[in-house]
Design a protein around this motif. Structure first.
Motif, mmCIF file in Angstrom:
data_model
loop_
_atom_site.group_PDB
_atom_site.id
_atom_site.type_symbol
_atom_site.label_atom_id
_atom_site.label_comp_id
_atom_site.label_asym_id
_atom_site.label_seq_id
_atom_site.Cartn_x
_atom_site.Cartn_y
_atom_site.Cartn_z
ATOM 1 N N SER A 18 0.821 -1.180 0.082
ATOM 2 C CA SER A 18 -0.081 0.204 0.049
ATOM 3 C C SER A 18 1.072 1.118 -0.231
ATOM 4 O O SER A 18 1.886 1.087 0.430
ATOM 5 N N ASN A 56 -6.573 -5.962 -5.655
ATOM 6 C CA ASN A 56 -7.411 -4.935 -6.037
ATOM 7 C C ASN A 56 -6.216 -3.723 -6.144
ATOM 8 O O ASN A 56 -5.468 -3.523 -5.121
ATOM 9 N N ILE A 57 -6.570 -2.693 -6.891
ATOM 10 C CA ILE A 57 -5.826 -1.707 -7.092
ATOM 11 C C ILE A 57 -6.741 -0.406 -6.894
ATOM 12 O O ILE A 57 -7.437 -0.319 -7.713
ATOM 13 N N ASN A 58 -6.768 0.423 -5.926
ATOM 14 C CA ASN A 58 -7.493 1.711 -5.624
ATOM 15 C C ASN A 58 -6.780 2.600 -5.766
ATOM 16 O O ASN A 58 -5.840 3.000 -5.215
ATOM 17 N N ILE A 59 -7.237 3.731 -6.487
ATOM 18 C CA ILE A 59 -6.808 5.101 -6.521
ATOM 19 C C ILE A 59 -7.775 5.988 -5.723
ATOM 20 O O ILE A 59 -9.055 5.998 -6.128
ATOM 21 N N SER A 60 -7.482 6.747 -4.828
ATOM 22 C CA SER A 60 -8.450 7.574 -3.788
ATOM 23 C C SER A 60 -9.727 6.655 -3.452
ATOM 24 O O SER A 60 -10.782 7.521 -3.453
ATOM 25 N N GLY A 61 -9.440 5.346 -3.156
ATOM 26 C CA GLY A 61 -10.423 4.597 -2.524
ATOM 27 C C GLY A 61 -11.226 3.707 -3.697
ATOM 28 O O GLY A 61 -12.237 3.351 -3.260
ATOM 29 N N TYR A 62 -11.209 4.288 -4.861
ATOM 30 C CA TYR A 62 -11.976 3.867 -5.967
ATOM 31 C C TYR A 62 -11.203 2.789 -6.728
ATOM 32 O O TYR A 62 -9.973 2.834 -6.936
ATOM 33 N N PRO A 63 -11.574 1.803 -7.330
ATOM 34 C CA PRO A 63 -10.872 0.833 -8.193
ATOM 35 C C PRO A 63 -10.577 1.544 -9.278
ATOM 36 O O PRO A 63 -10.810 2.253 -10.137
ATOM 37 N N LYS A 64 -9.159 1.196 -9.533
ATOM 38 C CA LYS A 64 -8.344 1.911 -10.684
ATOM 39 C C LYS A 64 -8.938 1.564 -12.197
ATOM 40 O O LYS A 64 -9.191 0.253 -12.296
ATOM 41 N N LYS A 65 -9.046 2.325 -12.792
ATOM 42 C CA LYS A 65 -9.565 2.559 -14.314
ATOM 43 C C LYS A 65 -8.196 2.895 -15.116
ATOM 44 O O LYS A 65 -7.704 3.939 -14.810
#
Length: 122
Positions: A18, A56-65
């Motif tokens: 993380s 999982n990869i999250n960016i600012s708590g959201y799943p990475k697109k």
């Protein structure tokens, strides 16, 4: 690895990784050789083509697109070739023109580029 007693066919390179990155702040990823720095960056950048990626990869708590992430981040590998005949501004301009949507007008592109340049100075 099998000579060392590892029976698994897959080798886990990263586990429970993380991190936090501040917007507009240049961040260095450091560690000893073989620590997984390049693997981590390749996975985040969507450049990892071999092996098995799970989790999982999250960016600012959201799943990475990937398409969104590519527009808001930059990843320069250590063996990337940079021309000594262009300035940093010219290199960033070229990158911005490739990354930003064609619908964005030239003035907005310039403002965006200057914004990135100013943030990188402070």
């Amino acid at each position: 690895m099998k000579k060392r007693g590892v029976e698994e066919k897959r080798l886990q390179l990263l586990c429970d990784v993380s991190g936090a990155f501040r917007p507009g702040i240049l961040t260095a990823l450091v560690g000893v050789s073989g620590a997984g720095k390049t693997t981590l960056m390749d996975v985040l950048a969507g450049r990892k083509t071999g092996g098995h990626i799970e989790g999982n990869i999250n960016i600012s708590g959201y799943p990475k697109k990937q398409e969104t992430f590519a527009r808001v981040s930059g990843y320069c590998e250590q063996n990337d070739i940079h021309s000594p005949h262009v300035t940093v501004y010219e290199s960033l301009t070229y990158s911005a023109w490739l990354r930003l949507s064609p619908e964005i007008d030239q003035e907005t592109r310039k403002v965006t580029l200057l914004h990135v340049l100013l943030y990188s100075l402070f």
